[in-house]
Design an enzyme around this catalytic site. Structure first.
Site, PDB file in Angstrom:
ATOM      1  N   SER A  26      -6.459  72.261  68.651  1.00  0.00           N
ATOM      2  CA  SER A  26      -5.647  71.839  69.805  1.00  0.00           C
ATOM      3  C   SER A  26      -5.531  72.964  70.821  1.00  0.00           C
ATOM      4  O   SER A  26      -5.678  72.757  72.033  1.00  0.00           O
ATOM      5  CB  SER A  26      -4.244  71.439  69.338  1.00  0.00           C
ATOM      6  OG  SER A  26      -4.314  70.322  68.497  1.00  0.00           O
ATOM      7  N   ASP A 319      -2.110  64.831  61.260  1.00  0.00           N
ATOM      8  CA  ASP A 319      -3.525  64.971  60.887  1.00  0.00           C
ATOM      9  C   ASP A 319      -3.716  65.344  59.419  1.00  0.00           C
ATOM     10  O   ASP A 319      -4.850  65.401  58.931  1.00  0.00           O
ATOM     11  CB  ASP A 319      -4.196  66.028  61.773  1.00  0.00           C
ATOM     12  CG  ASP A 319      -4.228  65.577  63.226  1.00  0.00           C
ATOM     13  OD1 ASP A 319      -4.167  64.350  63.470  1.00  0.00           O
ATOM     14  OD2 ASP A 319      -4.293  66.449  64.122  1.00  0.00           O
TER      15      ASP A 319
HETATM   16  O1  SPQ Z   1      -8.996  65.068  69.134  1.00  0.00           O
HETATM   17  P1  SPQ Z   1      -8.820  64.000  68.112  1.00  0.00           P
HETATM   18  O2  SPQ Z   1     -10.135  63.380  67.751  1.00  0.00           O
HETATM   19  O3  SPQ Z   1      -7.805  62.957  68.488  1.00  0.00           O
HETATM   20  O4  SPQ Z   1      -8.285  64.760  66.794  1.00  0.00           O
HETATM   21  C1  SPQ Z   1      -7.204  64.584  65.863  1.00  0.00           C
HETATM   22  C2  SPQ Z   1      -7.721  65.230  64.525  1.00  0.00           C
HETATM   23  O5  SPQ Z   1      -7.455  64.748  63.417  1.00  0.00           O
HETATM   24  O6  SPQ Z   1      -8.365  66.267  64.631  1.00  0.00           O
HETATM   25  C3  SPQ Z   1      -6.773  63.137  65.644  1.00  0.00           C
HETATM   26  F1  SPQ Z   1      -7.578  62.365  65.101  1.00  0.00           F
HETATM   27  O7  SPQ Z   1      -6.056  65.376  66.236  1.00  0.00           O
HETATM   28  C4  SPQ Z   1      -5.170  65.072  67.336  1.00  0.00           C
HETATM   29  C5  SPQ Z   1      -3.792  64.733  66.792  1.00  0.00           C
HETATM   30  O8  SPQ Z   1      -3.830  63.656  65.908  1.00  0.00           O
HETATM   31  C6  SPQ Z   1      -5.092  66.293  68.212  1.00  0.00           C
HETATM   32  C7  SPQ Z   1      -3.931  66.289  69.142  1.00  0.00           C
HETATM   33  C8  SPQ Z   1      -3.861  67.261  70.258  1.00  0.00           C
HETATM   34  O9  SPQ Z   1      -4.578  68.291  70.231  1.00  0.00           O
HETATM   35  O10 SPQ Z   1      -3.078  67.013  71.194  1.00  0.00           O
HETATM   36  C9  SPQ Z   1      -2.854  65.436  68.975  1.00  0.00           C
HETATM   37  C10 SPQ Z   1      -2.797  64.411  67.913  1.00  0.00           C
HETATM   38  O11 SPQ Z   1      -3.126  63.148  68.476  1.00  0.00           O
HETATM   39  P2  SPQ Z   1      -2.032  62.152  69.110  1.00  0.00           P
HETATM   40  O12 SPQ Z   1      -2.789  60.879  69.320  1.00  0.00           O
HETATM   41  O13 SPQ Z   1      -0.965  62.029  68.051  1.00  0.00           O
HETATM   42  O14 SPQ Z   1      -1.546  62.726  70.349  1.00  0.00           O
END
Ligand code: SPQ
Length: 436
Positions: A26, A319
């Site tokens: 992130s 996650d």
């Molecule tokens: O980037 P991506 O594919 O959405 O990655 C994930 C992961 O598991 O690596 C989710 F599948 O992480 C997100 C996390 O779930 C990363 C993130 C961020 O960097 O802001 C926030 C979370 O997602 P969300 O939908 O809850 O905002």
């Protein structure tokens, strides 16, 4: 796209040793985005050299930003200023990365040029209305597919206006998307979240000298600020460390120290949940690195027990549930997760895919609409499918520590999206994992 990879883990073993897992995903995304928009040269250390963060990096290169690296986790970004991005010549391909797509959609809605965002099959099936709907309220014009998915065609109209938005779901990606759009909008953009989510965007904006007001669950931004280049030290990713927090907890005779892990309180739900289950995790050498709390985590084997997972911890561990399901399978008694419907719209449907795999391995795992009920017991042997989801692939690898026979895991290439070094570090600690 990467070729298909199958993992096989032989049963048993312990995890022992000291490792540093790669940089936080992130924060790595955000360092490229804000560094690119800053005035001056930003140096990043600890950058995650994995496919997802590289998708963001390549997108900014395609918009005219000179970025050197990553070399040994070091990246140098020659910022072009808030209004210095150039129109990309082609659609920006973001691979598997939801963070890249959702955050970029906000940032690009504020530009004066058009852009198109695409991704792989998984990314192009994930919901994007959660960002395009509030962006439309700000005056953005974004065309999606009929069902609200990517490709996203973004019209750069350069005349966004601030909104007051109560987010219907707890999502750091939606919050961050709107804050980035708010940097280009007239008036205040005020975003309120229903529960705390990771706050790296707010912290990093502050680190770059851009004013963001934070008041409880509300963050406010406007277009009056500037980003000034800075140094960023990205700590290790607690979401990657989580595989070893669970692995060392469930495998007998284990003792692992994970160095320099980011322990931002919006990310530490996995530690809280494991401790409630009886895990032995010590948080050592707590310090602050560039505005983010960091520590070394020592974890030793323990006898886990099933719990009802408190719902307030769900967004703080979102996650980590695939590997927490493995912990639950090894715990004595019943573990119940509720309030985690979001898991169904990640890189895969993480509730269904984990339930299917655990059932194949003989675990009593019952999916529910918004979570899972798992009765701990023996883990058997078998062949499971990760459905191209990195966190599922790594979670079933960890399950091998307590399995009665080998576990074969199909479709594991996407481990490279977040944690290329997983196999090497896991085997170094004692996991009997190979690629077949
Ligand atoms: O980037 P991506 O594919 O959405 O990655 C994930 C992961 O598991 O690596 C989710 F599948 O992480 C997100 C996390 O779930 C990363 C993130 C961020 O960097 O802001 C926030 C979370 O997602 P969300 O939908 O809850 O905002």
């Amino acid at each position: 796209m990467s070729q298909s990879i199958t993992f096989q883990v032989q049963p048993g073993g312990s995890l022992r040793g000291e490792i540093r897992v790669p940089g936080d995903k992130s924060m790595s995304h955000r360092s490229i985005m804000l560094g690119s928009l800053a005035e001056g040269v930003t140096h990043v250390r600890g950058f995650l050299n994995a496919e997802d963060a590289m998708s963001t990096l390549e997108a900014f290169r395609a918009m005219g930003v000179k970025i050197e690296g990553p070399v040994n986790g070091e990246v140098t970004i020659h910022g072009v200023g808030k209004h210095g991005l150039q129109a990309p010549a082609q659609p920006l391909y973001l691979g598997n990365s939801g963070t890249s797509m959702r955050l970029l959609s906000g940032l690009l809605a504020g530009q004066s040029f058009d852009s198109v965002l695409t991704g792989d099959k998984s990314l192009e099936s994930r919901p994007m209305r959660r960002v395009t709907a509030p962006l439309a309220l700000m005056g953005a014009e974004i065309e999606t597919q009929e069902n609200g998915t990517a490709p996203l065609h973004i019209k750069g109209k350069g005349n966004l206006k601030g909104i007051n938005y109560e987010m219907p779901i707890a999502s750091a990606q939606v919050k961050s998307c709107l804050l980035l759009a708010g940097m280009y909008a007239e008036g205040d953009t005020v975003v309120t979240e229903p529960a705390p989510t990771r706050d790296h965007t707010e912290r990093m904006l502050t680190g770059f000298g851009y004013p963001v007001k934070r008041d409880g669950s509300t963050a406010t931004i406007n277009n009056q600020g500037q980003l000034t280049a800075t140094q960023i030290d990205v700590p290790s990713d607690i979401s990657s460390a989580a595989f070893f927090l669970v692995g060392a907890s469930i495998a007998p005779d284990s003792d692992v120290t994970l160095k320099h892990v980011g322990i931002n309180p919006t990310r530490t739900g996995v530690i809280d949940i494991l401790r409630l289950m009886g895990a032995d995790i010590e948080v050592l050498n707590q310090r602050s690195v560039g505005g983010e709390p960091v520590a070394d985590l020592r974890v030793r084997s323990s006898k886990l027990k099933g719990i009802d997972i408190p719902e307030h911890l769900v967004p703080l561990a979102i996650d980590e549930f695939p590997v927490l399901f493995v912990a639950a399978a090894c715990a004595e008694g019943r573990t119940v997760l509720t309030g985690a419907k979001e898991l169904r719209v990640k890189e895969s449907d993480r509730i269904q895919v984990m339930a299917d795999g655990l059932q194949i391995l003989g675990v009593d795992a019952q999916p529910t609409e918004d979570g899972m009920v798992i009765n701990g017991g023996a883990i058997g042997t078998g062949r499971v499918d990760s459905h191209g989801d990195h966190r599922i692939a790594m979670s079933f690898s960890i399950a091998g520590l307590r399995a009665s026979g080998a576990i074969t895991i199909d479709d594991c290439a996407n481990v490279n999206t977040s944690f290329k070094e997983f196999k090497d570090l896991a085997t170094q600690l004692g996991l009997k994992l190979s690629v077949i």
